[in-house]
Design a protein around this motif. Structure first.
Motif, PDB file in Angstrom:
ATOM      1  N   ARG A  93       0.807  -1.227   0.000  1.00 39.08           N
ATOM      2  CA  ARG A  93       0.000   0.000   0.000  1.00 39.08           C
ATOM      3  C   ARG A  93       0.839   1.276   0.000  1.00 39.08           C
ATOM      4  NH1 ARG A  93      -4.965  -1.316   4.260  1.00 39.08           N
ATOM      5  NH2 ARG A  93      -5.768  -3.165   3.155  1.00 39.08           N
ATOM      6  N   ASP A  94       2.129   1.153   0.187  1.00 31.37           N
ATOM      7  CA  ASP A  94       2.980   2.340   0.265  1.00 31.37           C
ATOM      8  C   ASP A  94       4.340   1.998  -0.337  1.00 31.37           C
ATOM      9  OD1 ASP A  94       4.519   4.544   0.911  1.00 31.37           O
ATOM     10  OD2 ASP A  94       3.743   4.737   2.962  1.00 31.37           O
ATOM     11  N   SER A  95       4.623   2.562  -1.487  1.00 34.45           N
ATOM     12  CA  SER A  95       5.870   2.240  -2.206  1.00 34.45           C
ATOM     13  C   SER A  95       6.983   3.247  -1.932  1.00 34.45           C
ATOM     14  CB  SER A  95       5.596   2.188  -3.710  1.00 34.45           C
ATOM     15  OG  SER A  95       5.134   3.453  -4.181  1.00 34.45           O
ATOM     16  N   SER A  96       6.803   4.125  -0.947  1.00 35.07           N
ATOM     17  CA  SER A  96       7.793   5.181  -0.722  1.00 35.07           C
ATOM     18  C   SER A  96       9.116   4.656  -0.174  1.00 35.07           C
ATOM     19  CB  SER A  96       7.229   6.244   0.223  1.00 35.07           C
ATOM     20  OG  SER A  96       6.922   5.692   1.499  1.00 35.07           O
ATOM     21  N   ASN A  97       9.128   3.405   0.287  1.00 30.51           N
ATOM     22  CA  ASN A  97      10.380   2.826   0.801  1.00 30.51           C
ATOM     23  C   ASN A  97      10.798   1.618  -0.033  1.00 30.51           C
ATOM     24  OD1 ASN A  97      12.578   2.795   2.628  1.00 30.51           O
ATOM     25  ND2 ASN A  97      11.607   1.198   3.854  1.00 30.51           N
ATOM     26  N   GLU A  98      10.355   1.562  -1.280  1.00 29.54           N
ATOM     27  CA  GLU A  98      10.709   0.431  -2.136  1.00 29.54           C
ATOM     28  C   GLU A  98      12.210   0.422  -2.415  1.00 29.54           C
ATOM     29  OE1 GLU A  98       8.484   0.955  -5.695  1.00 29.54           O
ATOM     30  OE2 GLU A  98       9.636   2.699  -6.359  1.00 29.54           O
ATOM     31  N   PRO A  99      12.763  -0.733  -2.747  1.00 32.54           N
ATOM     32  CA  PRO A  99      14.206  -0.814  -3.015  1.00 32.54           C
ATOM     33  C   PRO A  99      14.605   0.022  -4.224  1.00 32.54           C
ATOM     34  CG  PRO A  99      13.281  -2.998  -2.656  1.00 32.54           C
ATOM     35  CD  PRO A  99      12.124  -2.060  -2.804  1.00 32.54           C
ATOM     36  N   ASP A 100      15.767   0.649  -4.131  1.00 25.22           N
ATOM     37  CA  ASP A 100      16.303   1.384  -5.264  1.00 25.22           C
ATOM     38  C   ASP A 100      16.762   0.367  -6.314  1.00 25.22           C
ATOM     39  OD1 ASP A 100      18.867   2.554  -6.708  1.00 25.22           O
ATOM     40  OD2 ASP A 100      17.629   4.259  -6.097  1.00 25.22           O
ATOM     41  N   PRO A 101      16.346   0.506  -7.566  1.00 22.60           N
ATOM     42  CA  PRO A 101      16.668  -0.508  -8.582  1.00 22.60           C
ATOM     43  C   PRO A 101      18.150  -0.625  -8.913  1.00 22.60           C
ATOM     44  CG  PRO A 101      15.609   1.418  -9.577  1.00 22.60           C
ATOM     45  CD  PRO A 101      15.489   1.581  -8.098  1.00 22.60           C
ATOM     46  N   VAL A 102      18.940   0.383  -8.553  1.00 20.52           N
ATOM     47  CA  VAL A 102      20.377   0.331  -8.818  1.00 20.52           C
ATOM     48  C   VAL A 102      21.143  -0.071  -7.557  1.00 20.52           C
ATOM     49  CG1 VAL A 102      22.417   1.627  -9.518  1.00 20.52           C
ATOM     50  CG2 VAL A 102      20.219   2.038 -10.662  1.00 20.52           C
ATOM     51  N   GLU A 103      20.929   0.665  -6.484  1.00 26.42           N
ATOM     52  CA  GLU A 103      21.690   0.443  -5.252  1.00 26.42           C
ATOM     53  C   GLU A 103      21.224  -0.790  -4.477  1.00 26.42           C
ATOM     54  OE1 GLU A 103      24.314   2.160  -4.349  1.00 26.42           O
ATOM     55  OE2 GLU A 103      24.180   3.521  -6.054  1.00 26.42           O
ATOM     56  N   GLN A 104      19.966  -1.168  -4.646  1.00 29.32           N
ATOM     57  CA  GLN A 104      19.408  -2.274  -3.861  1.00 29.32           C
ATOM     58  C   GLN A 104      18.761  -3.321  -4.777  1.00 29.32           C
ATOM     59  OE1 GLN A 104      16.928   0.407  -1.614  1.00 29.32           O
ATOM     60  NE2 GLN A 104      18.325   0.418   0.143  1.00 29.32           N
ATOM     61  N   SER A 105      19.422  -3.601  -5.873  1.00 30.47           N
ATOM     62  CA  SER A 105      18.846  -4.500  -6.887  1.00 30.47           C
ATOM     63  C   SER A 105      18.778  -5.951  -6.413  1.00 30.47           C
ATOM     64  CB  SER A 105      19.648  -4.421  -8.180  1.00 30.47           C
ATOM     65  OG  SER A 105      21.006  -4.819  -7.967  1.00 30.47           O
ATOM     66  N   THR A 106      19.686  -6.362  -5.527  1.00 31.35           N
ATOM     67  CA  THR A 106      19.726  -7.762  -5.095  1.00 31.35           C
ATOM     68  C   THR A 106      18.400  -8.206  -4.525  1.00 31.35           C
ATOM     69  OG1 THR A 106      22.108  -7.736  -4.665  1.00 31.35           O
ATOM     70  CG2 THR A 106      20.835  -9.420  -3.552  1.00 31.35           C
ATOM     71  N   VAL A 107      17.833  -7.399  -3.631  1.00 26.12           N
ATOM     72  CA  VAL A 107      16.593  -7.805  -2.976  1.00 26.12           C
ATOM     73  C   VAL A 107      15.424  -7.832  -3.969  1.00 26.12           C
ATOM     74  CG1 VAL A 107      15.861  -5.492  -2.200  1.00 26.12           C
ATOM     75  CG2 VAL A 107      15.191  -7.530  -0.893  1.00 26.12           C
ATOM     76  N   LEU A 108      15.483  -7.035  -5.014  1.00 27.18           N
ATOM     77  CA  LEU A 108      14.443  -7.100  -6.038  1.00 27.18           C
ATOM     78  C   LEU A 108      14.467  -8.459  -6.743  1.00 27.18           C
ATOM     79  CD1 LEU A 108      14.820  -3.526  -7.607  1.00 27.18           C
ATOM     80  CD2 LEU A 108      12.896  -4.367  -6.234  1.00 27.18           C
ATOM     81  N   HIS A 109      15.663  -8.986  -6.987  1.00 31.64           N
ATOM     82  CA  HIS A 109      15.802 -10.286  -7.650  1.00 31.64           C
ATOM     83  C   HIS A 109      15.439 -11.441  -6.701  1.00 31.64           C
ATOM     84  CE1 HIS A 109      17.434  -8.546 -11.269  1.00 31.64           C
ATOM     85  NE2 HIS A 109      18.420  -7.952 -10.604  1.00 31.64           N
ATOM     86  N   THR A 110      15.902 -11.368  -5.456  1.00 33.98           N
ATOM     87  CA  THR A 110      15.605 -12.455  -4.517  1.00 33.98           C
ATOM     88  C   THR A 110      14.118 -12.504  -4.193  1.00 33.98           C
ATOM     89  OG1 THR A 110      16.230 -10.996  -2.666  1.00 33.98           O
ATOM     90  CG2 THR A 110      17.902 -12.540  -3.475  1.00 33.98           C
ATOM     91  N   TRP A 111      13.476 -11.333  -4.087  1.00 33.41           N
ATOM     92  CA  TRP A 111      12.041 -11.287  -3.814  1.00 33.41           C
ATOM     93  C   TRP A 111      11.262 -11.860  -5.000  1.00 33.41           C
ATOM     94  CZ3 TRP A 111       9.122 -10.660   0.367  1.00 33.41           C
ATOM     95  CH2 TRP A 111       7.773 -10.312   0.239  1.00 33.41           C
TER      96      TRP A 111
END
Length: 444
Positions: free
Chosen positions: A247-265
């Motif tokens: 419901r709130d994307s204001s703390n979503e992972p940064d696609p460059v600096e925090q890309s690892t968690v985007l892939h693992t998720w």
């Protein structure tokens, strides 16, 4: 490395065990750990810094010793040791074997491991803390610094157990900020460390172990110029926000600096995503609604049994239990092919287990009982194993590794006995009676 105790120092434990310091193993926030020689072999001695050797800490250690908690997943204090100087004390415990590695090395990518081992470590960790909580003991400082695991098997060891207390005791520490429950970080009146706050810390550690990232560190953390105590209190206590909050994307992972968690998720099965999302949305604000150990245990076991190997690159992939389609490989992007599935039904109270028959898949004793007290994927509990025919590549069978005979029923109704050491060819519709538990082979 010099420490508080010199090599050669002799001490006597309250149990009467005589010990001699042979060297230092390490140091932490509360004290130093030494290797000591005793008549029964080498042990570890934790020795408190003078500032930490308080009467309150002594009471905590004595209480832990009095509870006589015996569990091989914990390096539990075994006997109290008093020093020659007034107020100096420590305790004996077993030495951590070299095969157990710290989680910081995992997060720095210095360890080679597998998704199966990480899932097993997560499951074993949940069960270890569940065993502690069932004895009325709250750990209070669950964090990445207090647990070690074997990268090959997933076996875990919980260390630094001298901060655990009887549930409701308000003495001692409250935890490590990154892992502390929000109500403790905010110092909410009446909030104190206990099993409910342990559940938050446990979920943070599970997320880090499986997703390689902290669940509350997204774009908001990157916007902080100085991550001081005030900033940490805001991130973890006053305004905590899950990086995948629906419901709130204001703390979503940064696609460059925090890309690892985007892939693992993206590679995680929905059953785990649902538990993490609940715990880091509703559970952040309602301690009573946090995911229980039993919920984590059931989900982790199901996902561990549903791991499949990519036919293109060989990498292990977590899949959604009981699904008939698996998507693509997280590593190479190739389409995953689901192997046959063994559906096991336990005796009453009836429970169902779904086990993907990947290469070298194994059935263990805990698969055959409705509510195992402890999961164990080691050779010691092996019941059955998927094997390939030595002269016919691509033909597989289920080998009996137990000590008793099974009954197999083919799809045409004919039966056969599978004695210990024998292998039954794997065919869709094959039914097996393990002497209480039953199983059926499904094509997907």
């Amino acid at each position: 490395m010099s420490g508080m105790l010199d090599t050669g120092t002799r001490l006597t434990a309250e149990s009467g065990v005589e010990l001699q310091v042979t060297g230092m193993l390490g140091a932490g926030g509360q004290g130093e750990v030494y290797r000591v020689r005793t008549a029964s072999g080498d042990r570890a001695l934790k020795w408190y810094y003078p500032a930490c050797a308080t009467p309150e800490q002594e009471d905590i250690v004595q209480e832990l010793l009095a509870r006589d908690f015996d569990d091989d997943r914990f390096l539990w204090p075994s006997t109290f040791v008093r020093g020659t100087h007034p107020g100096a004390f420590g305790y004996l415990m077993d030495i951590r074997p070299d095969r157990f590695k710290g989680l910081p090395a995992l997060f720095r990518r210095q360890l080679r491991t597998t998704p199966r081992a990480l899932l097993a470590a997560s499951l074993y960790m949940v069960e270890a803390y569940q065993a502690l909580h069932s004895r009325g003991i709250a750990y209070r400082d669950i964090s990445w610094g207090n647990i070690f695991f074997d990268p090959a098997t997933g076996e875990v060891l919980v260390c630094d157990n001298d901060n655990a207390v009887v549930e409701g005791d308000a003495s001692g520490i409250t935890g490590t900020m990154e892992f502390m429950a929000p109500e403790l970080v905010r110092a909410v009146p009446g909030a104190r460390p206990g099993t409910q706050t342990d559940l938050h810390s446990l979920s943070v550690l599970l997320f880090m172990l499986l997703m390689n990232h902290h669940p509350l560190k997204g774009k908001r953390e990157l916007a902080v110029h100085c991550l001081d105590e005030a900033a940490e209190k805001k991130l973890y206590g006053k305004e905590p926000l899950f990086v995948f909050d629906p419901r709130d994307s204001s703390n979503e992972p940064d696609p460059v600096e925090q890309s690892t968690v985007l892939h693992t998720w993206a590679a995680a099965p929905q059953v785990l995503k649902d538990l993490f999302t609940h715990n880091f949305t509703v559970g952040l604000h309602d301690p009573a609604a946090r995911v229980r150990e039993s919920q984590w245990r059931d989900a982790l076991r199901a996902v561990l049994d549903a791991v499949v190997d990519c036919a293109h690159c060989g990498r292990q992939n977590m899949t959604q239990p009981e699904e008939t389609t698996a998507g693509t490989c997280w590593s190479c992007g190739g389409t995953l092919v689901l192997p046959p599935r063994l559906v096991l039904t336990t005796p009453a109270p009836r429970a169902e287990r779904h086990l993907r028959l990947r290469r070298a898949a194994r059935v263990h004793a805990h698969h055959l009982v409705p509510e195992p007290t402890r999961h164990d994927y080691s050779d010691a509990t092996l019941v059955a194993e998927l094997t390939e025919h030595p002269r016919k590549p691509g033909r597989f069978g289920l080998a009996n590794r137990s000590g008793t005979a099974w009954t197999g029923t083919r799809s045409d109704g004919t039966t056969q006995q599978i004695t210990p050491g024998q292998t039954v060819p794997l065919r869709s519709g094959l039914e097996l009676d393990f002497g209480g538990a039953r199983a059926v082979v499904h094509p997907k």
